[in-house]
Design an enzyme around this catalytic site. Structure first.
Site, PDB file in Angstrom:
ATOM      1  N   THR A 198      12.437   1.458 -39.530  1.00  0.00           N
ATOM      2  CA  THR A 198      12.046   2.789 -39.977  1.00  0.00           C
ATOM      3  C   THR A 198      11.136   2.667 -41.192  1.00  0.00           C
ATOM      4  O   THR A 198      11.391   1.874 -42.089  1.00  0.00           O
ATOM      5  CB  THR A 198      13.285   3.640 -40.327  1.00  0.00           C
ATOM      6  OG1 THR A 198      14.013   3.909 -39.130  1.00  0.00           O
ATOM      7  CG2 THR A 198      12.889   4.963 -40.965  1.00  0.00           C
ATOM      8  N   PHE A 221       9.843   4.377 -44.474  1.00  0.00           N
ATOM      9  CA  PHE A 221      10.226   5.379 -45.454  1.00  0.00           C
ATOM     10  C   PHE A 221       9.062   5.653 -46.394  1.00  0.00           C
ATOM     11  O   PHE A 221       8.262   4.761 -46.682  1.00  0.00           O
ATOM     12  CB  PHE A 221      11.414   4.886 -46.285  1.00  0.00           C
ATOM     13  CG  PHE A 221      12.718   4.845 -45.540  1.00  0.00           C
ATOM     14  CD1 PHE A 221      13.633   5.891 -45.644  1.00  0.00           C
ATOM     15  CD2 PHE A 221      13.051   3.763 -44.748  1.00  0.00           C
ATOM     16  CE1 PHE A 221      14.836   5.855 -44.973  1.00  0.00           C
ATOM     17  CE2 PHE A 221      14.266   3.713 -44.070  1.00  0.00           C
ATOM     18  CZ  PHE A 221      15.160   4.763 -44.183  1.00  0.00           C
TER      19      PHE A 221
END
Length: 286
Positions: free
Chosen positions: A175, A177
């Protein structure tokens, strides 16, 4: 000590990423991703760390929508890529065949969809506000046959038993961020290393032939590489969209600045979300 918002409660991937990247910051867990973004917009917190893109599920819609439609004074000042490793946790040791419900955040269940279909086809998949919320709720249900998808840290924190590990559908799952800050602050320019710029645009011509091509041509004819493009509904009616772009380079680069100015001739709104140092490519080792 400076504080930073993240999607809580403790034990989420956001918590894990914040602790790994900036252990000197005091993390403040908030209930929703919208809350995380608006905490900076409203000046309640100095910083926030919010997921913006997953390798398997794509853009994180609540964050993108909040940035575009509710947080005009929030800037992206940095990014980091965090590997995603999921486990399945229950209140007590259970065989997978005993489970009747799997609880987790929709992004997590989406990233484990193939494993769920193959390993627990009998279990209903239910949403939770976060992966840590799911683990915490399941850990309290000693009599039930439920399990949660979350982090090993959450399982340890809330006293849950780990039933399976590394259940994500792709071992390269990660992921991205974004660090968020208020634009009224002294937002730092990209430091040494490759820069990236994130921007948002929309326009009344978005439903017409060739409009998007004309917009993107402002970057192509200046040899600016676009690393991501994504559309989201503008929430003003069917057929109206907003577009998110990530590109290589900083607005301090003359070619990038000229392309953004060129885009303004086509779009009703162009907003530079931020220029910042690009995270290294690839999934960090765990």
């Amino acid at each position: 000590m400076s504080r930073a918002a993240y999607l809580g409660p403790p034990g989420t991937f956001s918590d894990e990423a914040l602790s790994a990247a900036a252990p000197e910051l005091e993390g403040v867990p908030l209930a929703t991703l919208r809350d995380v973004v608006l905490s900076v917009q409203e000046g309640r917190l100095e910083r926030a760390l919010a997921p913006v893109e997953n390798a398997l599920e794509g853009g994180v819609d609540p964050v993108l929508d909040a940035l575009a439609l509710e947080a005009p004074e929030v800037a992206l000042i940095g990014e980091l890529v965090h590997p995603v490793r999921y486990c399945l946790a229950g209140a007590r040791p259970l065989d997978l065949a005993e489970l009747d419900t799997i609880l987790s955040h929709p992004q997590a269940t989406g990233q484990c969809a193939r494993w769920l279909a193959q390993s627990v086809p009998q279990a209903a998949v239910m949403p939770a506000a976060s992966t840590a919320d799911a683990v915490r709720e399941v850990a309290r249900d000693q009599a039930g046959a439920r399990a949660a998808i979350g982090t090993r840290v959450a399982a340890e924190l809330y006293g849950a038993a780990v039933l399976a590990e590394e259940i994500e559908d792709d071992p390269g799952n990660a992921t991205r961020f974004a660090w968020l800050a208020h634009t009224a602050e002294d937002v730092p320019a990209p430091s040494d290393g490759p820069a990236k710029t994130a921007l948002l645009f929309w326009g009344a011509g978005s439903s017409g032939p060739g409009w998007l091509v004309a917009c993107l041509d402002e970057f192509a004819r200046r040899a600016i590489n676009l690393t991501r493009i994504e559309s989201r509904p503008l929430r003003r009616g069917l057929g109206e969209y907003m577009f998110f772009l990530d590109l290589e380079g900083s607005t301090a680069d003359p070619a990038v600045a000229a392309a953004v100015d060129g885009l303004r001739a086509h779009a009703d709104l162009v907003r530079v979300l931020g220029s910042f140092r690009a995270a290294p490519r690839g999934v960090p080792a765990r």
